[in-house]
Design a protein around this motif. Structure first.
Motif, mmCIF file in Angstrom:
data_model
loop_
_atom_site.group_PDB
_atom_site.id
_atom_site.type_symbol
_atom_site.label_atom_id
_atom_site.label_comp_id
_atom_site.label_asym_id
_atom_site.label_seq_id
_atom_site.Cartn_x
_atom_site.Cartn_y
_atom_site.Cartn_z
ATOM 1 N N UNK A 196 -5.333 6.094 3.478
ATOM 2 C CA UNK A 196 -5.549 5.415 2.200
ATOM 3 C C UNK A 196 -4.317 5.549 1.310
ATOM 4 N N UNK A 197 -3.771 6.759 1.214
ATOM 5 C CA UNK A 197 -2.621 6.989 0.351
ATOM 6 C C UNK A 197 -1.396 6.213 0.826
ATOM 7 N N UNK A 198 -1.085 6.302 2.123
ATOM 8 C CA UNK A 198 0.079 5.602 2.665
ATOM 9 C C UNK A 198 -0.091 4.090 2.533
ATOM 10 N N UNK A 199 -1.308 3.608 2.726
ATOM 11 C CA UNK A 199 -1.554 2.181 2.597
ATOM 12 C C UNK A 199 -1.242 1.674 1.205
ATOM 13 N N UNK A 200 -1.701 2.363 0.190
ATOM 14 C CA UNK A 200 -1.455 1.909 -1.179
ATOM 15 C C UNK A 200 0.009 2.063 -1.573
ATOM 16 N N UNK A 201 0.689 3.077 -1.019
ATOM 17 C CA UNK A 201 2.125 3.197 -1.258
ATOM 18 C C UNK A 201 2.863 1.994 -0.666
ATOM 19 N N UNK A 202 2.357 1.499 0.466
ATOM 20 C CA UNK A 202 2.972 0.360 1.146
ATOM 21 C C UNK A 202 2.570 -0.981 0.543
#
Length: 436
Positions: A196-202
């Motif tokens: 979830x965190x990496x997705x929103x950073x991307x």
């Protein structure tokens, strides 16, 4: 009895029936050990076995069915609680006695034919699932370290099998295996948070499109979502270890709600960020960075920890059949025979994990077996043992929904699995095993 069953189907496992069983007779656990397991241990066992099967595929399910597929997640959650409760009620259909396993329920309801029908479905999932897990763990490790360590994929699968075998042999019962489940659940939670965190950073780097509903793909998405809540094969053994079995429905409810929450977090964020371009396994959509490596490593840890839990459920039944108990053999001989049986099980599962596309084959078997064991058979068996009159109109309607969803999931899942197998054999180099 009809009054008690009415109460059970309306909301909770028949507490009075449980208490009466234990007051009249210390229900034999058939070699499973004493009821000393905690409700927390049962909770972690359920979450560990169930959550790993669908965590990373849910964003793809939304891409297939659109945002409306979120409703399927809620529906599948409700069905999982409902049929899981019905299944455990069937274990106590005979006053003063508890059946020991899912196949025993089939025997009680439909005789030998019912027993072996359930047995085939039951073992195809309980043995096939760990076989896929061993294959996935070995293959995933090989993909992570192949640039650094010159070990073949087949050797990594064998190493993964050894890692599964050690706790499987040493840990005897579902109560003890809950220790593994705790770490398995924690690894899954971390995977969800990382993805979830990496997705929103991307998010700023991605252009995505979304649909409210895609009717042509929604049934297939529903089938995959439903399979992501499959855990019925281990429920009788998890419940048999509980010190307070009257808490079963509450434990099952909170476990499924926890699973649903993780599913919703990763499904919504993954589909929101990557839209209809999201990969079938969400971490394949993530940018190459240490966080992605961490997610893959934790998923490998999860499947290695979940496999012994599923295998323990089968081993307990086999040890019961062969009377491998401390009372019958003594501690030393019991451990020796138990170790031989369980090691042999892992060895037999390792061969197909190494030599055949087991995840593709098991996807086909699982599409058929899971849909029947999770949605259809608990209803059919409950009706056979307790009768239609044990339920009110609302519960009968709920049973009808379970059967319709189960049949739909069976048809759609089987079609998808056959197409996947055809694609694999047509071009095996491009068809890789997917992590569930």
């Amino acid at each position: 009895m009809l009054g008690k069953d009415d109460q059970a189907v309306k909301g909770a496992v028949d507490t009075y029936s449980f208490e009466q069983d234990f007051a009249q007779e210390k229900i034999a656990d058939h070699g499973h050990g004493e009821r000393t397991g905690s409700s927390f241990g049962a909770f972690f066992n359920i979450v560990c076995v169930v959550a790993g099967t669908g965590t990373l595929q849910l964003p793809w399910c939304l891409a297939e069915g659109g945002w409306v597929a979120l409703l399927c997640v809620f529906l599948a959650s409700a069905i999982a609680v409902f049929t899981g409760r019905l299944l455990i009620q069937c274990l106590y259909h005979k006053e003063g006695h508890r059946l020991s396993s899912y196949p025993d329920i089939g025997m009680a309801a439909f005789g030998v034919i019912g027993k072996y029908f359930i047995l085939v479905l039951h073992y195809s999932i309980s043995l096939g699932g760990p076989c896929v897990y061993i294959s996935l763990a070995g293959g995933g490790t090989h993909d992570l370290v192949k640039e650094m360590v010159g070990i073949t994929k087949a050797m990594w699968i064998i190493i993964a099998a050894v890692l599964v075998c050690i706790p499987f042999v040493l840990i005897k019962s579902m109560k003890e295996v809950a220790i593994l489940a705790i770490f398995g659940v924690l690894s899954t939670v971390v995977v969800v948070v990382v993805v979830v965190a990496v997705g929103f950073i991307d998010l700023p780097n991605v252009e995505s499109t979304h649909s409210l509903v895609r009717w042509e793909n929604l049934p297939a998405a529903m089938g995959t979502i439903c399979f992501s809540f499959g855990g019925n094969v281990v429920y009788p053994h998890v419940e048999s270890s509980m010190k307070n079995p009257q808490s079963w429905t509450k434990v099952l409810f909170f476990a499924v709600m926890c699973i649903m929450t993780m599913y919703l977090m990763i499904a919504i964020s993954g589909y929101f960020v990557y839209g209809e371009q999201v990969e079938a396994i969400i971490y394949d959509s993530l940018p190459q960075n240490p966080a992605k490596v961490t997610a893959i490593a934790l998923l490998i840890a999860h499947v290695i920890l979940a496999a012994p839990i599923m295998l323990t459920a089968v081993a307990l039944e086999l040890e019961d059949s062969f009377n491998i108990t401390v009372e019958n053999m003594g501690a030393a001989r019991e451990f020796m025979f138990r170790a031989l049986l369980r090691t042999g099980m892992v060895v037999l599962l390792t061969f197909p994990a190494v030599f055949i596309p087991v995840s593709k084959l098991m996807s086909l078997i699982g599409s058929f077996s899971n849909s029947l064991l999770i949605f259809v058979m608990p209803v059919v068996l409950h009706w056979r043992l307790f009768g239609f009159r044990s339920m009110n109109i609302v519960s009968l309607c709920a049973c009808g929904v379970c059967i319709v969803v189960g049949v739909m999931a069976c048809i759609c899942g089987t079609q998808q699995s056959i197409a996947s197998l055809i694609a694999y054999f047509s071009n095996p180099e491009e068809a890789g095993a997917s992590m569930h």
